[in-house]
Design a protein around this motif. Sequence first.
Motif, short mmCIF file in Angstrom:
data_model
loop_
_atom_site.label_atom_id
_atom_site.label_comp_id
_atom_site.label_asym_id
_atom_site.label_seq_id
_atom_site.Cartn_x
_atom_site.Cartn_y
_atom_site.Cartn_z
N ALA A 167 7.24 -3.04 14.01
CA ALA A 167 5.84 -2.59 13.99
C ALA A 167 5.02 -3.29 15.07
O ALA A 167 4.14 -2.67 15.67
CB ALA A 167 5.24 -2.84 12.61
N ALA A 190 2.22 -0.24 11.09
CA ALA A 190 2.79 -0.66 9.79
C ALA A 190 2.97 0.53 8.87
O ALA A 190 4.01 0.68 8.22
CB ALA A 190 1.88 -1.70 9.14
N GLN A 193 6.02 2.90 9.57
CA GLN A 193 7.35 2.36 9.24
C GLN A 193 8.36 2.61 10.37
O GLN A 193 9.48 3.07 10.13
CB GLN A 193 7.86 2.97 7.94
CG GLN A 193 6.93 2.76 6.76
CD GLN A 193 7.40 3.46 5.50
OE1 GLN A 193 8.42 3.11 4.93
NE2 GLN A 193 6.65 4.46 5.06
N SER A 306 6.63 4.37 0.31
CA SER A 306 6.18 3.08 0.85
C SER A 306 5.17 2.42 -0.10
O SER A 306 5.15 1.19 -0.25
CB SER A 306 5.55 3.28 2.23
OG SER A 306 4.30 3.94 2.15
N ASP A 310 5.57 -1.25 -2.01
CA ASP A 310 4.60 -2.35 -2.00
C ASP A 310 4.29 -2.82 -3.42
O ASP A 310 4.12 -4.02 -3.67
CB ASP A 310 3.31 -1.89 -1.31
CG ASP A 310 3.47 -1.76 0.20
OD1 ASP A 310 4.47 -2.29 0.73
OD2 ASP A 310 2.59 -1.15 0.84
N ILE A 323 3.36 -2.71 3.50
CA ILE A 323 3.30 -1.63 4.48
C ILE A 323 1.90 -1.02 4.49
O ILE A 323 1.36 -0.67 5.54
CB ILE A 323 4.34 -0.55 4.14
CG1 ILE A 323 5.75 -1.11 4.29
CG2 ILE A 323 4.16 0.69 5.02
CD1 ILE A 323 6.84 -0.18 3.80
N ASN A 324 1.31 -0.94 3.31
CA ASN A 324 0.00 -0.30 3.13
C ASN A 324 -1.05 -1.33 2.74
O ASN A 324 -1.67 -1.23 1.69
CB ASN A 324 0.10 0.81 2.08
CG ASN A 324 1.20 1.81 2.39
OD1 ASN A 324 1.08 2.61 3.31
ND2 ASN A 324 2.29 1.75 1.64
#
Length: 376
Positions: A167, A190, A193, A306, A310, A323-324
């Motif tokens: 990323a 991010a 992905q 994703s 998380d 990721i989020n």
Amino acid sequence: MTAPVWDELVGQDDVVATLGSAVAGQMTHAWLFTGPPGSGRSNAAVAFATALQCEQGGCTTCHSCVTAAAGSHPDIAVINTDGLSIGVDAARDAVRRSALHPSMGRYQILVVEDADRLTDQAANALLKSIEEPAPGTVWLLCAPAVEDVIMTIRSRCRPVLLRTPPAAAIARLLHERDGIELDVAQRAAAAAQGHIGRARGLARDPEARRRRAEILALPVGLRGLGDCLRAAQRIDQEATARAKERCDVLDARELGNLQESWGVEERGRRPAGYAGALSSLTKEQERRRKRMARDAIDGVLLDLLSFQRDVLAQQLGTGAAAINADVADDIATMAARSTPEGTLASIDAIVGCREALQANAAPQLALEHMMSRFLG
């Protein structure tokens, strides 16, 4: 110092070294580019084709490089599909093209995007030409994995494996090459992905970021079966609408080209054979519309996957970077509301929905089943 043509291949130093050596003389007539979605398989193949035709190995400024970048180089053909498969007619056209002598460049290069979508007939049509190509002909095939291409073809190709770019490297590219603000570039990289094209789309398009935020908010808003059914319907309808918006323009252009080639007027007589050509075009357009809608739904599923990843990471206290991160509050809410076992069940439901769609299940029914499993 690598040639400028390789600059877009983020995090692929080994691949660049291999392809650069080939341009310098260690050449093979058939190549198979594989890697996960967004790793840049097609970009790598086109960059390689550009470098092979350029006298300076990919300067990006000469006439050959400029025409290759514009998709108008006479000796570089890209075979792709908006439908579910690449048929035998397209394969035979490519074979005919492969037998031509280069008109401007040093090679006659054919790039087959989505080689995994070749039908058995189409793959067999390509086999002889790939096995014994005409002098100066180079085949560049792209697929997610080596196993996605039939054995007889992949055994005759030199493999090139691309990896998911980090990323940080994608964010740096977006910031330095596209002029995107660093914090926006980092969040987009991010969230994507490792998919460079999707990262660029998220970074440039506020509407894409808005849609993604709405998708990530779905799990928190599910309180009962009715919410699940409405969410599934909404995803299906929005995917269909987005596919329609893109396809309507393409359909109209293709119909106009077909009518012009057959000399058909709006209210005039239809020549013999036109009805069959129109039927074939209509079927192919329907397949394309279906594929685009399915791809849009799959993008939603990847975002949900994703998100659940998380949530699970927070529940297990792994310390893994989110990721989020921009929806950290919703992630915390879901982590507190469910158990790791429940989150794993949701992840299984998403994976199952993707598999069902690949098996041609009705999208809304597959989505409804998945959403209902989110409730535990």
